[in-house]
Design a protein around this motif. Structure first.
Motif, PDB file in Angstrom:
ATOM      1  N   ILE A   1       0.854  -1.183   0.000  1.00  0.00           N
ATOM      2  CA  ILE A   1       0.000   0.000   0.000  1.00  0.00           C
ATOM      3  C   ILE A   1       0.890   1.233   0.000  1.00  0.00           C
ATOM      4  CG2 ILE A   1      -1.788   1.290   1.235  1.00  0.00           C
ATOM      5  CD1 ILE A   1      -2.663  -1.363   2.517  1.00  0.00           C
ATOM      6  N   ALA A   2       0.688   2.105  -0.979  1.00  0.00           N
ATOM      7  CA  ALA A   2       1.476   3.336  -1.090  1.00  0.00           C
ATOM      8  C   ALA A   2       0.953   4.376  -0.102  1.00  0.00           C
ATOM      9  CB  ALA A   2       1.403   3.874  -2.519  1.00  0.00           C
ATOM     10  N   ILE A   3       1.875   5.013   0.601  1.00  0.00           N
ATOM     11  CA  ILE A   3       1.516   5.986   1.632  1.00  0.00           C
ATOM     12  C   ILE A   3       1.923   7.389   1.180  1.00  0.00           C
ATOM     13  CG2 ILE A   3       1.895   6.717   4.013  1.00  0.00           C
ATOM     14  CD1 ILE A   3       0.288   4.122   3.740  1.00  0.00           C
ATOM     15  N   SER A   4       0.943   8.264   1.071  1.00  0.00           N
ATOM     16  CA  SER A   4       1.233   9.647   0.675  1.00  0.00           C
ATOM     17  C   SER A   4       0.735  10.658   1.708  1.00  0.00           C
ATOM     18  CB  SER A   4       0.581   9.958  -0.676  1.00  0.00           C
ATOM     19  OG  SER A   4      -0.827   9.918  -0.563  1.00  0.00           O
ATOM     20  N   GLU A   5      -0.104  10.217   2.628  1.00  0.00           N
ATOM     21  CA  GLU A   5      -0.655  11.110   3.637  1.00  0.00           C
ATOM     22  C   GLU A   5       0.109  10.930   4.949  1.00  0.00           C
ATOM     23  OE1 GLU A   5      -3.104  13.159   2.383  1.00  0.00           O
ATOM     24  OE2 GLU A   5      -2.540  12.044   0.586  1.00  0.00           O
TER      25      GLU A   5
ATOM     26  N   VAL B   1      -6.032   1.316  12.849  1.00  0.00           N
ATOM     27  CA  VAL B   1      -4.600   1.283  13.163  1.00  0.00           C
ATOM     28  C   VAL B   1      -4.106   2.599  13.755  1.00  0.00           C
ATOM     29  CG1 VAL B   1      -4.040  -0.497  11.491  1.00  0.00           C
ATOM     30  CG2 VAL B   1      -4.089   1.864  10.758  1.00  0.00           C
ATOM     31  N   GLN B   2      -4.693   3.726  13.316  1.00  0.00           N
ATOM     32  CA  GLN B   2      -4.349   5.041  13.858  1.00  0.00           C
ATOM     33  C   GLN B   2      -2.837   5.290  13.855  1.00  0.00           C
ATOM     34  OE1 GLN B   2      -6.668   7.273  14.455  1.00  0.00           O
ATOM     35  NE2 GLN B   2      -8.293   5.783  13.986  1.00  0.00           N
ATOM     36  N   LEU B   3      -2.248   5.188  12.668  1.00  0.00           N
ATOM     37  CA  LEU B   3      -0.815   5.426  12.507  1.00  0.00           C
ATOM     38  C   LEU B   3      -0.560   6.822  11.960  1.00  0.00           C
ATOM     39  CD1 LEU B   3       0.345   2.045  10.910  1.00  0.00           C
ATOM     40  CD2 LEU B   3       0.819   2.852  13.237  1.00  0.00           C
ATOM     41  N   SER B   4       0.568   7.392  12.347  1.00  0.00           N
ATOM     42  CA  SER B   4       0.969   8.702  11.852  1.00  0.00           C
ATOM     43  C   SER B   4       2.476   8.692  11.631  1.00  0.00           C
ATOM     44  CB  SER B   4       0.599   9.797  12.855  1.00  0.00           C
ATOM     45  OG  SER B   4       1.384   9.670  14.029  1.00  0.00           O
ATOM     46  N   GLU B   5       2.987   9.824  11.165  1.00  0.00           N
ATOM     47  CA  GLU B   5       4.436   9.934  10.965  1.00  0.00           C
ATOM     48  C   GLU B   5       5.182   9.743  12.276  1.00  0.00           C
ATOM     49  OE1 GLU B   5       5.841  12.950   7.952  1.00  0.00           O
ATOM     50  OE2 GLU B   5       3.770  13.677   8.245  1.00  0.00           O
ATOM     51  N   ALA B   6       4.564  10.124  13.355  1.00  0.00           N
ATOM     52  CA  ALA B   6       5.208   9.944  14.662  1.00  0.00           C
ATOM     53  C   ALA B   6       5.403   8.465  14.987  1.00  0.00           C
ATOM     54  CB  ALA B   6       4.378  10.616  15.750  1.00  0.00           C
ATOM     55  N   ASP B   7       4.587   7.594  14.398  1.00  0.00           N
ATOM     56  CA  ASP B   7       4.698   6.148  14.623  1.00  0.00           C
ATOM     57  C   ASP B   7       5.645   5.484  13.629  1.00  0.00           C
ATOM     58  OD1 ASP B   7       2.622   6.054  16.685  1.00  0.00           O
ATOM     59  OD2 ASP B   7       1.252   6.541  15.022  1.00  0.00           O
ATOM     60  N   GLY B   8       6.214   6.257  12.717  1.00  0.00           N
ATOM     61  CA  GLY B   8       7.128   5.697  11.715  1.00  0.00           C
ATOM     62  C   GLY B   8       6.550   5.610  10.326  1.00  0.00           C
ATOM     63  N   LEU B   9       5.332   6.097  10.147  1.00  0.00           N
ATOM     64  CA  LEU B   9       4.733   6.104   8.813  1.00  0.00           C
ATOM     65  C   LEU B   9       5.491   7.106   7.954  1.00  0.00           C
ATOM     66  CD1 LEU B   9       2.229   4.597   7.640  1.00  0.00           C
ATOM     67  CD2 LEU B   9       0.961   6.722   7.951  1.00  0.00           C
ATOM     68  N   LYS B  10       5.982   6.669   6.812  1.00  0.00           N
ATOM     69  CA  LYS B  10       6.841   7.504   5.975  1.00  0.00           C
ATOM     70  C   LYS B  10       6.142   7.838   4.670  1.00  0.00           C
ATOM     71  CE  LYS B  10      11.455   7.614   3.886  1.00  0.00           C
ATOM     72  NZ  LYS B  10      12.712   6.839   3.648  1.00  0.00           N
ATOM     73  N   LEU B  11       6.014   9.130   4.403  1.00  0.00           N
ATOM     74  CA  LEU B  11       5.375   9.566   3.163  1.00  0.00           C
ATOM     75  C   LEU B  11       6.246   9.196   1.961  1.00  0.00           C
ATOM     76  CD1 LEU B  11       3.905  11.259   5.356  1.00  0.00           C
ATOM     77  CD2 LEU B  11       3.740  13.093   3.674  1.00  0.00           C
TER      78      LEU B  11
ATOM     79  N   PHE C   1      -8.617  -4.490  -0.283  1.00  0.00           N
ATOM     80  CA  PHE C   1      -8.277  -3.690   0.892  1.00  0.00           C
ATOM     81  C   PHE C   1      -8.989  -2.348   0.777  1.00  0.00           C
ATOM     82  CE2 PHE C   1      -5.227  -2.006  -2.107  1.00  0.00           C
ATOM     83  CZ  PHE C   1      -5.040  -0.685  -1.740  1.00  0.00           C
ATOM     84  N   ARG C   2      -9.137  -1.696   1.901  1.00  0.00           N
ATOM     85  CA  ARG C   2      -9.615  -0.316   1.975  1.00  0.00           C
ATOM     86  C   ARG C   2      -8.702   0.443   2.926  1.00  0.00           C
ATOM     87  NH1 ARG C   2     -16.031  -1.733   3.000  1.00  0.00           N
ATOM     88  NH2 ARG C   2     -16.571  -2.317   0.842  1.00  0.00           N
ATOM     89  N   VAL C   3      -8.503   1.712   2.618  1.00  0.00           N
ATOM     90  CA  VAL C   3      -7.703   2.546   3.514  1.00  0.00           C
ATOM     91  C   VAL C   3      -8.450   3.849   3.774  1.00  0.00           C
ATOM     92  CG1 VAL C   3      -5.456   1.613   2.872  1.00  0.00           C
ATOM     93  CG2 VAL C   3      -6.400   3.507   1.562  1.00  0.00           C
ATOM     94  N   GLU C   4      -8.304   4.326   4.992  1.00  0.00           N
ATOM     95  CA  GLU C   4      -8.828   5.645   5.377  1.00  0.00           C
ATOM     96  C   GLU C   4      -7.729   6.384   6.135  1.00  0.00           C
ATOM     97  OE1 GLU C   4     -12.405   5.405   7.629  1.00  0.00           O
ATOM     98  OE2 GLU C   4     -13.352   3.950   6.284  1.00  0.00           O
ATOM     99  N   PRO C   5      -7.410   7.605   5.702  1.00  0.00           N
ATOM    100  CA  PRO C   5      -7.972   8.299   4.545  1.00  0.00           C
ATOM    101  C   PRO C   5      -7.388   7.761   3.240  1.00  0.00           C
ATOM    102  CG  PRO C   5      -6.221   9.618   5.498  1.00  0.00           C
ATOM    103  CD  PRO C   5      -6.396   8.436   6.411  1.00  0.00           C
ATOM    104  N   ALA C   6      -8.019   8.129   2.130  1.00  0.00           N
ATOM    105  CA  ALA C   6      -7.489   7.752   0.825  1.00  0.00           C
ATOM    106  C   ALA C   6      -6.094   8.345   0.644  1.00  0.00           C
ATOM    107  CB  ALA C   6      -8.423   8.239  -0.282  1.00  0.00           C
ATOM    108  N   GLN C   7      -5.222   7.597  -0.027  1.00  0.00           N
ATOM    109  CA  GLN C   7      -3.849   8.027  -0.232  1.00  0.00           C
ATOM    110  C   GLN C   7      -3.690   8.595  -1.652  1.00  0.00           C
ATOM    111  OE1 GLN C   7      -1.520   7.716   2.408  1.00  0.00           O
ATOM    112  NE2 GLN C   7      -3.395   7.162   3.513  1.00  0.00           N
ATOM    113  N   HIS C   8      -3.208   9.808  -1.743  1.00  0.00           N
ATOM    114  CA  HIS C   8      -2.997  10.449  -3.053  1.00  0.00           C
ATOM    115  C   HIS C   8      -1.625  10.034  -3.580  1.00  0.00           C
ATOM    116  CE1 HIS C   8      -6.312  12.814  -1.393  1.00  0.00           C
ATOM    117  NE2 HIS C   8      -6.644  13.029  -2.667  1.00  0.00           N
TER     118      HIS C   8
END
Length: 781
Positions: free
Chosen positions: A518-522, A582-592, A640-647
């Protein structure tokens, strides 16, 4: 090209010996017109070197030609989005667009492929070619330099001497290198020499064998067949069904019709050809008249074609500046002089072929993808160094094809034709650059490798460890915008499958761990969901993980520490969407601008359903063993579904420097809900002078060549498009293209345009609702 022609026939003496000699001079002479040699010659000529291509058969293509009919394989057979591009891609896309015939497997290539190559050769400036011409002598200027090669043109009584500055040996058997006195190896290195896992314990002269193929045709009514007396007598079903020679398809396509030792694959090739012919007839006699599992299926099938030119896998390997061993593809060695890539598995056929107790290992294991052999043989994508193509003993000789500097074990993966085509293009490009810069071939890997790699990228190739850094590319300094961009919200399941309650495919069961990229842009990932079926009568638990990965071919089961782990409880029932907050953010290591992999661990009662269609750049894999994953099935997108949608398809990707999904999607894609036309715009602060515009479109890289249908035009590829420039506040059309289906398009305008803004407007695709582009390049000249 300089030419000196001499006719030695005696005028008026018709009984006298007539023999003609011809001498020609070139910059580069390429000997061997298989895919490696063909791509080398075209690349050399395109880059300004006066080039001659010599082929000993009446058609180009070598083993891929209509004479031999081996389907070109490569990295795309095992890795999604790894199909080879460059000249080989131009050819395969063109052939699929022109050809009415499906490429089922070996034996199904027809003359449209030959003519596609012939057409390209005819249209290539600076390229001269000789077919039906066998090289039989090499003349040396001194002990380290070739002065010329000498060939004989069949049916023409013509002896041809070709003088050049650089020679490229693509003969397969290494004829030029051998005649020039180069060191070469032939046979299998022993385990102790390089500690290669696939090497035999003891060194030997064993090589992989030669093959011929056959093709059958359903004629619609019973077609009797009687084998001649000299055909092989095959009456034991174990020969087929217990020794890895299962006749899977009545139509043909059997690579395992293979024989090598005890015959010598060079000197006794004709003996091998006859023996293979005996076996083809015996195999068809078994299938047609004896085998209870196939004879009814074969009742209306007749032999349509039997090859008589053996396809050769292995003979001489010429020693170069670097000897690739099995450790390089297995460990994905990063080479500073990487000029190509491979990705076929380490496919070492059993010496003796049909005369051996069993066929090739993977086949004798029933092509199981989770055995110890399968795990240790899966490799790539991996890089290939230029040094393995430069002869160490002769200063003006390069190699491309199965005769490059590799061990027997490494040859198991490097030898396949789509890979050798990439090597060929790189060699031809390197030769032309060396001549233009006045460099010795041996110095190119250290003194001109950056130019070689950047040139290959500009010509449509892909390299694992190099991105576009071309200082002359004006697009790299532009600000890029677009009319719209797509977002990834997930992959839904086909409604008809949900209604039926049945599995869409057997590979949906979680027999092993499976993962979805899954590509992460947000900056956040709040929720992921999967659509699954619980086939049991009780609630089931499935462990789920979200793992950051380095790229789409990062097959490590635990690539990096998981960002999140949970247990999903799945109740009995079909096609259920299961949510995970999952409630992940950049603070958790999510990399744009990177991928994560959503993994579901094994539970054989659970099916993870595939999505309806493929979300570009979003592939999947499964765990094959030893903490290693591999492409799942043919690389679909799992539900799969993701929220929010990834641009994940922003317009800036067209100047990312990469022209396929890799570390990220690298694709601009318009919103499918917005009607065409859609546009992509480049804007500069200062006015630019632009004469050349180069575009790389999506299409034809998801699978390997024969995965595409007859008359195929990839739906994602733009069909009709325009290029516009802003002139005094008004958009002016400078170019219009209709009916395109090629991936890499280069446009030179009649004269340079002066502008601060440039647009690519896509009016129609070949079927996809979204416009899409991987790369835009702009040049002054």
């Amino acid at each position: 090209m300089a030419s000196d022609f001499k006719d030695t026939s005696t005028a008026g003496n018709q009984s006298g010996r007539k023999h003609q000699y011809k001498t020609e001079t070139y910059d580069v002479v390429v000997c061997g017109g298989g895919l490696a040699g063909f791509c080398a010659a075209v690349a050399s000529a395109r880059h300004g070197a006066r080039t001659c291509l010599v082929q000993d058969r009446p058609v180009f293509g070598g083993n891929s030609s209509s004479e031999v009919r081996v389907t070109p394989h490569g990295a795309g057979a095992f890795h999604v989005y790894a199909k080879e591009t460059g000249i080989i891609s131009e050819l395969t896309i063109e052939e699929r667009a022109r050809n009415h015939e499906p490429i089922f497997e070996n034996g199904w290539t027809n003359s449209v492929w030959d003519m596609t190559m012939y057409d390209m050769a005819q249209q290539t400036e600076n390229l001269t070619f000789y077919l039906n011409t066998s090289i039989f002598d090499v003349r040396m200027a001194n002990e380290r330099r070739i002065a010329s090669v000498v060939g004989y043109v069949a049916n023409a009584e013509l002896e041809l001497e070709l003088i050049a500055d650089v020679f490229v040996d693509c003969t397969g058997d290494g004829i030029v290198a051998d005649r020039a006195g180069c060191e070469w190896r032939m046979g299998s290195e022993g385990r102790e020499e390089f500690n290669e896992p696939h090497a035999p314990l003891q060194a030997s002269g064993d090589v992989m064998g030669n093959s011929i193929h056959f093709k059958t045709k359903d004629i619609g009514y019973p077609a009797p067949f009687t084998a001649p007396d000299w055909a092989a007598k095959l009456d034991n079903p174990d020969f087929f069904y217990k020794q890895g020679r299962k006749p899977n398809d009545i139509r043909g396509g059997y690579w395992w019709i293979e024989i090598g030792v005890p015959w010598h694959t060079i000197y006794e090739s004709e003996d091998i050809r006859h023996e293979l012919t005996r076996y083809v007839l015996g195999i068809w006699d078994w299938m047609k008249n004896k085998d209870p599992l196939t004879k009814e299926l074969a009742a209306n099938h007749a032999i349509d074609w039997i090859g008589q030119v053996p396809g050769k896998r292995e003979s001489r390997r010429i020693m170069g500046q670097y000897l690739m061993t099995e450790h390089d593809p297995i460990n994905r060695t990063v080479f500073e002089d990487e000029i190509a890539y491979g990705g076929w598995f380490l496919d070492l056929h059993t010496p003796g072929g049909l005369h051996a107790p069993t066929s090739e290992h993977a086949s004798s294991e029933g092509y199981s993808e989770t055995t110890e052999y399968a795990v240790k043989s899966y490799c790539g994508p991996y890089g290939i160094p230029l040094r393995s193509t430069i002869a160490k003993d002769v200063d003006n000789l390069m190699m491309a094809g199965r005769n490059i500097s590799v061990t027997h074990a490494a040859l198991g993966t490097v030898r396949v034709m789509a890979t050798t085509a990439l090597i060929g293009q790189a060699v031809g490009t390197s030769a032309a650059i060396a001549l233009r810069k006045g460099l010795a071939l041996a110095d190119v890997p250290s003194e001109a490798i950056r130019e070689v790699k950047q040139t290959l990228l500009r010509d449509g190739c892909f390299l694992l460890n190099t991105t576009n850094e071309d200082e002359l590319d004006l697009a790299r300094n532009a600000r890029v915008t677009a009319s719209s961009q797509a977002a990834v919200s997930g992959a839904e399941v086909k409604e008809e499958l949900r209604a039926s309650g049945e599995l869409g495919h057997h590979d949906e069961l979680l027999r092993q761990r499976k993962g979805q990229w899954i590509a992460i842009s947000e900056g956040v990932l709040n929720r992921v969901s999967v659509c699954v079926t619980n086939q049991s009568d009780t609630p089931q638990i499935v462990v789920a993980k979200i793992i950051p990965v380095d790229h789409i071919w990062d097959y490590r089961s635990e690539a990096n520490p998981a960002l999140a782990t949970t247990e999903l409880e799945i109740m009995p029932g079909t096609y259920q969407w299961i949510d995970w907050d999952v409630q992940l953010s950049e603070a958790d290591g999510l990399k744009l601008g990177s991928y994560v992999r959503l993994d579901l661990l094994a539970n054989p009662y659970i099916a993870w359903h595939c999505g309806d269609g493929i979300v570009p750049g979003h592939t999947c894999a499964y765990e094959m063993g030893s903490s290693k994953m591999r492409r799942d099935w043919n690389g679909p997108t799992r539900s799969f579904r993701v929220e929010p949608a990834q641009h994940a398809y922003s317009p800036e990707h067209v100047i990312s420097g990469v022209t396929r999904p890799y570390h990220f999607t690298n694709l601009w894609r318009s919103d499918a809900n917005e009607e065409l036309p859609q546009w992509l715009e480049l804007q500069w602060e200062e006015q630019q002078s632009i004469r050349q515009i180069e575009l790389t479109f999506p299409g034809n890289i998801l699978w390997e060549y024969h995965g595409y249908a007859p008359f195929h035009h990839d739906p994602q590829c733009p069909k009709d498009y325009r290029i516009e420039a802003e002139q005094q506040g008004t958009w002016v059309q400078v170019l219009a293209v209709k009916g395109n289906y090629q991936r890499h398009c280069r446009h030179t305008l009649e004269k340079a345009i002066q502008t601060k803004k440039l647009r690519i407007v896509i009016d129609a695709t070949n079927g996809d609702p979204s416009a899409a582009i991987y790369e835009v390049r702009c040049y002054q000249t």
